[in-house]
Design an enzyme around this catalytic site. Sequence first.
Site, PDB file in Angstrom:
ATOM      1  N   GLU A  80       0.820  -1.203   0.000  1.00  0.00           N
ATOM      2  CA  GLU A  80       0.000   0.000   0.000  1.00  0.00           C
ATOM      3  C   GLU A  80       0.864   1.267   0.000  1.00  0.00           C
ATOM      4  OE1 GLU A  80      -3.110   0.034  -0.443  1.00  0.00           O
ATOM      5  OE2 GLU A  80      -3.513   2.169  -0.083  1.00  0.00           O
ATOM      6  N   ASP A  81       1.917   1.259   0.808  1.00  0.00           N
ATOM      7  CA  ASP A  81       2.653   2.504   1.053  1.00  0.00           C
ATOM      8  C   ASP A  81       3.975   2.645   0.303  1.00  0.00           C
ATOM      9  OD1 ASP A  81       0.605   3.036   2.734  1.00  0.00           O
ATOM     10  OD2 ASP A  81       1.706   2.653   4.587  1.00  0.00           O
TER      11      ASP A  81
END
Length: 723
Positions: A80-81
């Site tokens: 996600e990051d």
Amino acid sequence: MEIEEKAFAELTKLLDTSDKFYNRELITKAYEFARSQHAGQFRQSGEPYVCHPIEVAKIIASLGFDSDSIVASLLHDVVEDTDVTLSSLKASFGDEVASLVDGVTKLGKIAYSSKEEQQMEYMRKMFFAMANDIRVIVIKLADRLHNMRTLDACDKDKQLRISLETLEIFAPLSHRLGMRQMKVELEDTSLKYLDPVGYDMIKTYLENTTDDKNRFINSICEQIKKRLDEYSLNFKLEHRIKHIFSIYKKVFTQNKSFEELYDIYAFRIICDSVNDCYYILGLVHDLFNPIPGRFKDYISTPKPNMYQSLHTTVIGKDGIPFEIQIRTWDMHRTAEFGIAAHWKYKDNVSKSNVEFDSKLTWVRNILETQEDISGTEDLLKSLKVDLFSDEVFVFTPKGDVINLPADSIVIDFAYAIHSAVGNRMIGAKVNGKIVNLDYTLSNGDIVEIITTSSPNHGPSRNWLKMVHTNEARSKIRQWFKKERRDENISEGVSAIEYELKSLGVSLSDPVTDEQLLNISESMHFSDIDDMYAAVGYGGASAQKIAVKVRDMLARIRTADEPKITPLRKKRMSTGGVSVEGIDNCLIKFAKCCNPLPGDFIVGFITKGYGVSIHNINCPNARRGLETEPDRWLKASWDSGSEKKYFTATILVEARKAVGLMAKITSALADMKVSVTNFNAHDNGDDTVSASITMDVKNVDHLNFIIAKLKKNKLVNNIERTST
Ligand code: MN
């Protein structure tokens, strides 16, 4: 040592204290990978970001989960990051880890908004549906738990939003998985942000009365210990004060004072066997006074999440009530750790597959597949959740969850919203992109239906083959039937109007619905619309009908004549009644007396709408026979009546009693009598009257029903009446 190194050392120490085997190499590799990927990222608290996944991994490790779960926890935010892709995770850490990380990432994308309870339940189900693996949900819960522990660093808005979400989604999920400790902490920390005043009030109350409480607790503990020791039982005694949120719920939602709370105090006796549980229960009830109605046996009937215990609430000498739970060690582990208990106490598990199987009843219910479960590896694999594999959960643009059968397409979605949305649908967007109409929906999709405002637009016949739900299919069919009909009716109306005009009939002449109904019935249509629709699709001649209307209007104009010529030859006798001197006349049954086959009847020639049949005893008929004798004709019932049921009304008078009306209606239902109206009223003198209208075959049938009802001793009288 850097702060993240310290955190990882703590994780390693946790693993050291366990007797389980861990893939240390892979765990260290994951830590180093996460550290390098999250390098330069910081949490709101100012800590390096990687501290968060390490803390999540610590929670997962302390719950006793396996290496893959710990590795996935360490990596849960990298996709996600950071730029890391799922396929590179797969290559470095294996399929299992990659699929866990993927699951957690997907759950993170669900958009929450606080909704009514039904919507919340869909959200929770969607979690299961999307997770595919219980470990994904547990990692997500651990992720949330750590975020709650560090929520102080966030701004007020985020605190409220995250806390509400936690209370509505995550705490219930942990409860469902039987993870009590997780649930307690999630609930209490949420409350701290949602109602700081209420939270502090309870916390202060609990703190201020600590001395009193300890004194009370110690005295109760001593009494229990002393008694159980007399019987040389092996047991462990625990005590606790209920968690803040559960006290909060009782105080604020049930409006109770602190003193009224029965079970702020809870004692727990953990023993070796089920036999001991019941034995100890007896001793406890001997020692203190049990409060009636508060004993619950969850050993013989476990809760749906596998929870087992005996619960009882008792009062000591000082009048303070408290709860005692009695359970075995096995039950205790299940209660504290839920699903996780089965990883944590692996030794226990391997002891007996049979016992283990029965403990997993709940998980098995989720799985719905009854595979043989042996050994932890297989267990992990079989914990893939497919409870909701036959359902799909998607969002409207407003965030409402719509629950559809799996394999539904966007058209199904449109019809699930509303038939008007489906009928006017011209396209759809899923997650912001235009899709084909046969696009199959996946969990979590945000679906937007594009509609036209054009009233002439409708579904295509092809859709019937494409849609997956019966709902959509039947709504599309309905549209074709109804839309066609409406079109046909309006066409029929204008065609008849046109014909009337050409016949020179002024449209301003009043034609009542009843007159039109007579015409349509004379042509064998069941109602006026059917007649119009038939004209519309060419099944009836507009000209023919226009002529009938013209003739009827002419007749009405000259209706001063008392006697009307029997209406046209083709009229059918609709009621199975013969009227002396007239063939095939239109028959109506008078509403004032509702004649039944078997009654003596007479017919009254009306102006313009056939013969109305009355019971010979009807007051209207008696009066009419005197004033206008020429218009009354003898009538009789045909032997084979085409009408099967006739309306009859009876008036029942009975003594007032509980359940009387229910007895009467169920007696009627037993006789398969269809009741069309039921009116009861209190006569104010210990009797009630009920007027019951129903469908009967004839007088004999009605008399049979009356005789049956009279068998009820409460019934004083039954009369046949008019409506
Ligand atoms: Mn996270």
